[in-house]
Scaffold this motif. Structure first.
Motif, PDB file in Angstrom:
ATOM      1  N   GLY A 154      23.650 -56.720 -84.296  1.00  0.00           N
ATOM      2  CA  GLY A 154      24.967 -56.640 -84.918  1.00  0.00           C
ATOM      3  C   GLY A 154      24.945 -57.254 -86.309  1.00  0.00           C
ATOM      4  N   ARG A 178      24.957 -60.471 -86.900  1.00  0.00           N
ATOM      5  CA  ARG A 178      24.743 -61.853 -86.461  1.00  0.00           C
ATOM      6  C   ARG A 178      23.943 -62.622 -87.526  1.00  0.00           C
ATOM      7  NH1 ARG A 178      26.844 -65.292 -82.396  1.00  0.00           N
ATOM      8  NH2 ARG A 178      25.178 -66.565 -81.500  1.00  0.00           N
ATOM      9  N   ARG A 213      29.767 -64.639 -84.872  1.00  0.00           N
ATOM     10  CA  ARG A 213      30.095 -63.217 -84.665  1.00  0.00           C
ATOM     11  C   ARG A 213      29.048 -62.472 -83.838  1.00  0.00           C
ATOM     12  NH1 ARG A 213      31.686 -63.342 -89.448  1.00  0.00           N
ATOM     13  NH2 ARG A 213      30.722 -65.327 -89.976  1.00  0.00           N
ATOM     14  N   ALA A 214      29.445 -61.245 -83.478  1.00  0.00           N
ATOM     15  CA  ALA A 214      28.535 -60.169 -83.024  1.00  0.00           C
ATOM     16  C   ALA A 214      28.057 -60.226 -81.575  1.00  0.00           C
ATOM     17  CB  ALA A 214      27.335 -60.050 -83.963  1.00  0.00           C
ATOM     18  N   ASP A 226      27.560 -56.957 -79.403  1.00  0.00           N
ATOM     19  CA  ASP A 226      27.074 -55.799 -80.176  1.00  0.00           C
ATOM     20  C   ASP A 226      25.551 -55.766 -80.099  1.00  0.00           C
ATOM     21  OD1 ASP A 226      29.725 -55.467 -80.779  1.00  0.00           O
ATOM     22  OD2 ASP A 226      29.575 -56.279 -82.812  1.00  0.00           O
ATOM     23  N   ILE A 282      31.065 -62.659 -75.631  1.00  0.00           N
ATOM     24  CA  ILE A 282      31.679 -61.730 -76.576  1.00  0.00           C
ATOM     25  C   ILE A 282      32.289 -62.554 -77.724  1.00  0.00           C
ATOM     26  CG2 ILE A 282      33.781 -61.648 -75.108  1.00  0.00           C
ATOM     27  CD1 ILE A 282      34.183 -58.731 -76.097  1.00  0.00           C
ATOM     28  N   SER A 283      31.968 -62.171 -78.952  1.00  0.00           N
ATOM     29  CA  SER A 283      32.563 -62.856 -80.114  1.00  0.00           C
ATOM     30  C   SER A 283      33.875 -62.162 -80.456  1.00  0.00           C
ATOM     31  CB  SER A 283      31.649 -62.731 -81.329  1.00  0.00           C
ATOM     32  OG  SER A 283      30.370 -63.208 -81.059  1.00  0.00           O
ATOM     33  N   ASP A 301      34.859 -61.743 -83.340  1.00  0.00           N
ATOM     34  CA  ASP A 301      34.445 -60.863 -84.426  1.00  0.00           C
ATOM     35  C   ASP A 301      33.260 -60.018 -83.941  1.00  0.00           C
ATOM     36  OD1 ASP A 301      33.638 -59.607 -86.698  1.00  0.00           O
ATOM     37  OD2 ASP A 301      33.190 -61.421 -87.844  1.00  0.00           O
ATOM     38  N   SER A 302      33.583 -58.991 -83.168  1.00  0.00           N
ATOM     39  CA  SER A 302      32.537 -58.070 -82.697  1.00  0.00           C
ATOM     40  C   SER A 302      33.188 -56.721 -82.473  1.00  0.00           C
ATOM     41  CB  SER A 302      31.916 -58.566 -81.381  1.00  0.00           C
ATOM     42  OG  SER A 302      32.884 -58.527 -80.340  1.00  0.00           O
ATOM     43  N   ASP A 303      32.418 -55.677 -82.585  1.00  0.00           N
ATOM     44  CA  ASP A 303      32.960 -54.333 -82.312  1.00  0.00           C
ATOM     45  C   ASP A 303      33.416 -54.269 -80.857  1.00  0.00           C
ATOM     46  OD1 ASP A 303      32.406 -53.696 -84.881  1.00  0.00           O
ATOM     47  OD2 ASP A 303      30.497 -52.678 -84.427  1.00  0.00           O
ATOM     48  N   TYR A 335      34.690 -56.633 -78.967  1.00  0.00           N
ATOM     49  CA  TYR A 335      36.008 -57.271 -78.755  1.00  0.00           C
ATOM     50  C   TYR A 335      37.118 -56.435 -79.376  1.00  0.00           C
ATOM     51  CZ  TYR A 335      39.551 -60.872 -78.161  1.00  0.00           C
ATOM     52  OH  TYR A 335      40.681 -61.555 -77.774  1.00  0.00           O
ATOM     53  N   GLN A 370      33.102 -68.295 -79.463  1.00  0.00           N
ATOM     54  CA  GLN A 370      32.910 -67.134 -78.597  1.00  0.00           C
ATOM     55  C   GLN A 370      33.721 -67.237 -77.315  1.00  0.00           C
ATOM     56  OE1 GLN A 370      28.668 -68.055 -78.722  1.00  0.00           O
ATOM     57  NE2 GLN A 370      28.568 -68.058 -76.481  1.00  0.00           N
TER      58      GLN A 370
END
Ligand code: DGJ
Length: 729
Positions: free
Chosen positions: A371, A373, A378-379, A382, A417-418, A420-422, A424, A445
């Protein structure tokens, strides 16, 4: 090893190599009591120890004092709500809201082998080396059946127990509490040992007296956490490393647990372990069953070392599975402390090129490859390769590493899961949260709701695509925060109390899929260091990262506490760079190698940047690992001196099962002025055998080495170490 039922005394005797465990059935009602656990007995009946011949007698003799009986009888599996006022092993609420249960004997079965526990990790065994007793208990008022299961193993002093509750009524019941094992014993002024800790300070040994009332440890973090451990030892005040009675209890489980003693008015001690009742409530519908995790009980007449041997042997021979169970693990180099998030293909290949020349066998790419990361904000979720960092893709990197003659491993954190992740952004309801409440972040997270099979399957799909995309031979499965804000969007209101346990079952299901579909993979579990170093995870991965603290001196205590229960073959241990990233201490490279040798052994540093003299030492350390790992992995481990206790030095040894060889590790933590050599008494050798110390001419009898001992000369400086290899002459 044998399990016998004696009709006349209505008792069951489980004999292991050197211990006996006796259960008795009393009274017309069939109360099931605990009579004895200790040194192996003969054929004599010892059910008198349940004291049914003295006041208050059993209800059939003295119904008037039924509660006095229930409150003092050594119940094998104590029930709540009907008059045993000590802590209950099981509490059930009927559909009309009442809490009251009395499980009494119905029938039993003794058979060779052992059944698996559905959905849960557990010990395993064959018909040749394992025997099981199933005691069936019933509560007639609620039509509930409990199967108490006990297994014993050839040559091992351990009894494993679990409970299965079956609802045979037409109504649902709520299980508020279900312990895996409970044992009532006479108190003998016992001490107890618990393992406490914190991040980077896991599993410190703490010995204190067993006082009146309830004492113990628990976790409500969704895993045992760095802070607590599902283990307790009760031991005679005079018990030492090598002598005295010790009882150890350990839970094969990776979620919230409770382990406690309850010392009563009559000086009995009730020792129990199981899922933590706090935050737990399970709805059991008609026809359904609930399986508790398995608990291990060990009795040793040979002090703490004897207890450790029983746990180690049981876990090595009857818990850990897979290809690597009895195999030397590849020496790895992990890039976490080398680069943190700042790496790319070239950097990793630089490390691998240098490492391969030094004899290191596997490169492990840690956090940050997926991702966007670029940091830990984040990420997570992903699980797609970040091609900005891994130019040429994962396959290219792995192929290049393989061309160097090295294996390749990868880091994953599948349960997270962050925000800031696709993932989430697409599925905010996949995170564990309480609707209407802002959920707390840890390391920025959230935790995925692994109780849901669609989430497990989605994540499994993603990670298995990554694993199939290149020749990946090792996975480090990380888990970097505890569970909180415990709510699932998929569970009904009355089943929210199931989430913690369902989460653990979900993780187990995922790991089972992983090891089944990728049988050649070497899996190493990890949780922010050693927050989930437990027997449950060992069923899936033969090794677990012991701690984020890689400092050799800190590791002495962490590894000592861990090895109280778990075999050295399971302890993830690496040589890292100095000053150490956690404590800032500088120790000799040689000593870091000696300490990591007591675990799986590997490196966690930028091998292209460390001082040349350290780098030059790596081939010798690699050779040392290859020379000693078979012994370290398979031998009997003995604690000789504990730096945690004496604040000066540490010493332990591993002895081959056939007593032909041993390796002593001596670490002088603090240098001493004007000091004589230290006298070290060795352990576990064969008294009549003649031994030689490698590099020396003279020979010693085993008895000499154990009774007269060896003199280890004062070493110059702090943090110095020494290995002493002893071989049969
Ligand atoms: C915690 C682990 O214990 C470390 O070894 C490392 O993998 C980091 N997580 C990565 O985020």
């Amino acid at each position: 090893m044998a399990i016998r039922y004696c009709e006349e005394s209505r008792s069951f005797q489980l004999d292991t190599k050197a211990s006996s465990y006796v259960i008795g059935v009393v009274d017309a009602e069939g109360f099931v009591g605990h009579a004895y656990f200790g040194k192996k007995l003969g054929a004599d009946d010892v059910t008198y120890l349940m004291r049914t011949g003295e006041n208050p007698f059993t209800p059939e003799t003295n119904a008037r004092d039924r509660l006095s009986f229930l409150d003092s009888f050594p119940m094998e599996y104590p029930c709540g709500g009907v008059g045993d006022f000590r802590e209950s092993a099981i509490v059930v609420r009927s559909s009309d809201g009442h809490r009251g249960l009395q499980l009494t004997y119905d029938s039993h079965q003794i058979f060779k082998g052992k059944k698996p526990l559905e959905g849960l990790p557990a010990t395993w065994g064959s018909e040749e080396d394992t025997e099981t007793l199933e005691l069936v208990l019933v509560d007639k008022a609620l039509s509930l059946k409990a199967i108490l299961s006990y297994s014993i193993f050839e040559g091992i002093d351990a009894v494993v127990r679990s409970v299965k509750l079956i609802n045979e009524s037409q109504q649902p019941v709520l299980i508020d509490r279900i312990m895996s094992a409970s044992m009532d014993m006479d108190n003998r002024e016992y001490d107890k040992i618990l393992l406490h800790g914190s991040w980077a300070r896991e599993r410190r040994i703490d010995r204190t007296p067993v006082n009146y009332g309830i004492q113990g440890m628990s976790s409500i973090r969704g895993e045992e956490g760095h802070q607590n451990h599902p283990f307790m030892a009760l031991l005679d005040k005079t018990a030492t490393e090598d002598a005295g009675d010790v009882y150890g209890i350990n839970l094969i489980y990776s979620g919230n647990f409770l382990t406690q003693t309850d010392r009563s008015q009559f000086d009995s001690v009730r020792l129990m372990t199981g899922i933590n009742p706090e935050g737990f409530c399970w709805k059991l519908n008609p026809g359904e069953s609930f399986q508790s995790p398995e608990a291990v009980l060990v009795y040793s007449a040979e002090g703490l070392n004897g207890m450790s041997h029983a746990f180690h042997d049981l876990y090595r021979e009857h818990l850990i599975r897979g290809e690597y169970r009895n195999k030397k693990r590849p020496i790895l180099i992990n890039n976490w402390e080398a680069t943190y998030f700042n790496f790319n293909t070239e950097k990793l290949l630089d490390i691998a090129r240098q490492a391969s020349q030094l004899g290191i066998e596997m490169l492990v790419m840690d956090d940050g490859w997926f991702g966007n990361r670029f940091d830990d904000n984040r990420a997570l979720g992903d699980w797609f390769v970040n091609e900005e960092k891994l130019q040429g893709g994962l396959r290219y990197l792995v192929d290049e590493v393989n061309k160097l003659g090295m294996k390749f491993g990868i880091w994953l954190e599948p349960e997270m899961i962050s925000p800031d992740s696709d993932l989430y952004r697409a599925h905010p309801d996949w995170a564990i949260q309480i609707p209407g409440r802002t959920a707390g972040l840890a390391r920025n997270q959230y935790v995925l709701d692994m109780s849901r099979t669609e989430i497990q399957d989605y994540i499994f799909d993603l990670i298995s695509k990554v694993l199939r995309s290149a020749n990946i031979e090792y996975v480090k499965w990380d888990m970097n925060r505890p569970l909180a804000d415990i709510g699932s969007y998929a569970l009904t209101a009355e089943c929210q109390g199931e989430l913690y346990h369902r989460y653990v079952l979900g993780v187990y299901r995922l790991q089972e899929r992983l090891v089944t579909e990728f049988p050649h993979l070497l899996l190493e579990n990890c949780s922010g260091g050693g927050a989930r170093f437990d027997a449950g995870m060992l069923y899936y991965s033969p090794q677990i990262w012991c701690s984020d603290d890689t400092d050799a001196i800190e590791r002495l205590s962490i590894q000592e506490g861990t090895a109280l229960i778990y075999p050295l073959s399971a302890m993830g241990a690496h040589v890292s760079d100095c000053p150490n990233h956690t404590v800032g201490r500088t120790t000799p490279f040689e000593t870091r190698g000696y300490v990591a040798l007591a675990g799986t052994f590997g490196y966690e540093l930028d091998v292209t940047k460390i001082p040349e003299e350290d780098r030059n030492m790596i081939p010798q350390q690699v050779a040392m690992y290859h020379k000693y790992n078979d012994l370290v992995r398979t031998g009997d481990y003995y604690r000789i001196a504990s730096y945690q206790q004496n604040h000066m030095y540490d010493c332990y040894m591993v002895v081959a099962k056939d007593r032909s060889e041993a390796l002593v590790t001596f670490i002088q933590v603090m240098g001493r002025a004007n000091a004589h050599s230290r006298r070290i008494l060795l352990k576990g050798l064969c008294p009549d055998k003649t031994y030689r110390i490698e590099g020396e001419e003279r020979t010693y009898l085993g008895s000499t080495l154990m009774q007269a001992g060896l003199l280890v000369g004062n070493l110059w400086g702090d943090y110095k170490g020494k290995l002493i290899h002893i071989v049969e002459a």
